[in-house]
Structures are given as C-alpha cells and as structure tokens.
Design a protein around this motif. Structure first.
Motif, mmCIF file in Angstrom:
data_model
loop_
_atom_site.group_PDB
_atom_site.id
_atom_site.type_symbol
_atom_site.label_atom_id
_atom_site.label_comp_id
_atom_site.label_asym_id
_atom_site.label_seq_id
_atom_site.Cartn_x
_atom_site.Cartn_y
_atom_site.Cartn_z
ATOM 1 N N ILE A 79 -5.546 -22.535 -21.313
ATOM 2 C CA ILE A 79 -5.895 -21.574 -20.261
ATOM 3 C C ILE A 79 -6.953 -20.634 -20.819
ATOM 4 O O ILE A 79 -6.790 -20.076 -21.904
ATOM 5 C CB ILE A 79 -4.658 -20.769 -19.807
ATOM 6 N N PHE A 80 -8.038 -20.482 -20.066
ATOM 7 C CA PHE A 80 -9.105 -19.586 -20.495
ATOM 8 C C PHE A 80 -9.616 -18.792 -19.307
ATOM 9 O O PHE A 80 -9.378 -19.142 -18.157
ATOM 10 C CB PHE A 80 -10.240 -20.343 -21.193
ATOM 11 N N SER A 81 -10.309 -17.697 -19.621
ATOM 12 C CA SER A 81 -10.830 -16.854 -18.545
ATOM 13 C C SER A 81 -12.349 -16.876 -18.548
ATOM 14 O O SER A 81 -12.997 -17.010 -19.589
ATOM 15 C CB SER A 81 -10.334 -15.417 -18.690
ATOM 16 N N VAL A 82 -12.888 -16.765 -17.350
ATOM 17 C CA VAL A 82 -14.318 -16.572 -17.122
ATOM 18 C C VAL A 82 -14.396 -15.542 -16.007
ATOM 19 O O VAL A 82 -13.924 -15.799 -14.895
ATOM 20 C CB VAL A 82 -15.019 -17.881 -16.703
ATOM 21 N N GLY A 83 -14.931 -14.381 -16.333
ATOM 22 C CA GLY A 83 -14.900 -13.290 -15.354
ATOM 23 C C GLY A 83 -13.455 -12.940 -15.066
ATOM 24 O O GLY A 83 -12.625 -12.856 -15.968
ATOM 25 N N ASN A 84 -13.123 -12.797 -13.791
ATOM 26 C CA ASN A 84 -11.746 -12.446 -13.427
ATOM 27 C C ASN A 84 -10.935 -13.666 -13.012
ATOM 28 O O ASN A 84 -9.862 -13.526 -12.448
ATOM 29 C CB ASN A 84 -11.741 -11.390 -12.313
ATOM 30 N N ARG A 85 -11.422 -14.864 -13.314
ATOM 31 C CA ARG A 85 -10.704 -16.093 -12.962
ATOM 32 C C ARG A 85 -10.132 -16.757 -14.204
ATOM 33 O O ARG A 85 -10.696 -16.664 -15.287
ATOM 34 C CB ARG A 85 -11.633 -17.072 -12.260
ATOM 35 N N GLU A 86 -9.011 -17.441 -13.985
ATOM 36 C CA GLU A 86 -8.399 -18.209 -15.069
ATOM 37 C C GLU A 86 -8.559 -19.686 -14.769
ATOM 38 O O GLU A 86 -8.421 -20.120 -13.622
ATOM 39 C CB GLU A 86 -6.919 -17.868 -15.197
ATOM 40 N N PHE A 87 -8.844 -20.442 -15.808
ATOM 41 C CA PHE A 87 -9.033 -21.879 -15.698
ATOM 42 C C PHE A 87 -8.107 -22.575 -16.672
ATOM 43 O O PHE A 87 -7.699 -22.013 -17.682
ATOM 44 C CB PHE A 87 -10.479 -22.266 -16.049
ATOM 45 N N GLY A 88 -7.802 -23.834 -16.355
ATOM 46 C CA GLY A 88 -7.034 -24.668 -17.255
ATOM 47 C C GLY A 88 -7.765 -25.972 -17.469
ATOM 48 O O GLY A 88 -8.431 -26.490 -16.567
#
Length: 150
Positions: A8-17
């Motif tokens: 799980i990582f963040s870019v801006g205010n979104r989280e991605f997997g």
C-alpha cells in the motif's frame, strides 16, 4: 476466500495497492535521466540505482495532479512483470495488507489510462488496486512505438 497481498502506497491524498509479487524494490528517488520523447507522466530512467527502467509519475497524468519536479520527499517503487521493470514515483509506501478479492469493486478514474483493477474499502480507507500487467503492456507498447517499433 482469495486474498491479494498488496504493498500500500500513497500518492497525494489517495492510497494505492499493488500485488507484492510484482514489487522488486523501494528506494529514495535517485537522479533521473530525462528523455524528451516521453509522455509528461514519464520522467525518464534512474541513473544511480543499477536499474534501467522507465519511470512513471502517478502524480501527473494518472491522478490529474500538477506535475511536480520536487523529488526530495518522493520514493521510487520498482515493479516487475515478465522480466520487464518500471519505476513508479510515490509519496510513501505505508504497509503490506491482505485484501480480500471479494472487497474489490470495479473502479474507473477520469483519465485516459485504465491501469486499475478496482477499489477496495478497508474500514475508512479506500485503496485503488493497480493492474500491473495492463500498465506495463501499454507502457512498453507506447515506448516501442515512440522508438519506431510496431
């Protein structure tokens, strides 16, 4: 019940997997060799981490965020599929999570790119799951076309 083990990582205010099986490395952002043929979301190739791979900046085209050239606080997530590598610029990697495939719902962002499997709600978190295979196939197709290979 099937699970996706995801970084799980963040870019801006979104989280991605992203499927942990595709993750090769997580590094401080190295200096980048820029290539003017690249799309605005491609930043070039790292020059000092013994890896030659295109780098995608999710902060630009994929998310519609303004292009940022300040890499002091960003990190590079290197992912692999079938021996092909790509670097993804992220703000931070947070943890590893087992996500039940039953919780992943269809998802479409308002971009020209379709690199998402879906979105999973985990408590109060919404995690966008990236489709590594589709992302890399389209990226390498674009690069080959730019270099005259069809």
């Amino acid at each position: 019940m099937n699970y996706l083990r995801a970084v799980i990582f963040s870019v801006g205010n979104r989280e991605f997997g992203i499927d942990i099986n595709h993750v090769v490395a997580y590094k401080k952002m190295p200096p980048v060799l820029n290539n003017s043929k690249n799309l605005e979301y491609m930043k070039g190739s790292p020059t000092k981490c013994q890896i030659i791979a295109p780098i995608i900046d999710l902060r630009t085209n994929f998310l519609g965020n303004e292009n940022s050239s300040d890499f002091k606080m960003t990190r590079l997530l290197i992912v692999e599929r079938n021996d092909d590598l790509v670097g993804i610029i992220v703000d931070s990697a947070m943890d590893v999570m087992d996500i039940s495939e039953d919780t992943i719902q269809p998802f479409k962002m308002n971009t020209d790119f379709d690199y998402y499997i879906g979105i999973s709600k985990q408590g109060d978190r919404e995690i966008i799951i990236l489709d590594v295979q589709n992302m890399m196939e389209n990226l390498y197709l674009y690069i080959s076309r730019q270099n005259g290979f069809h």
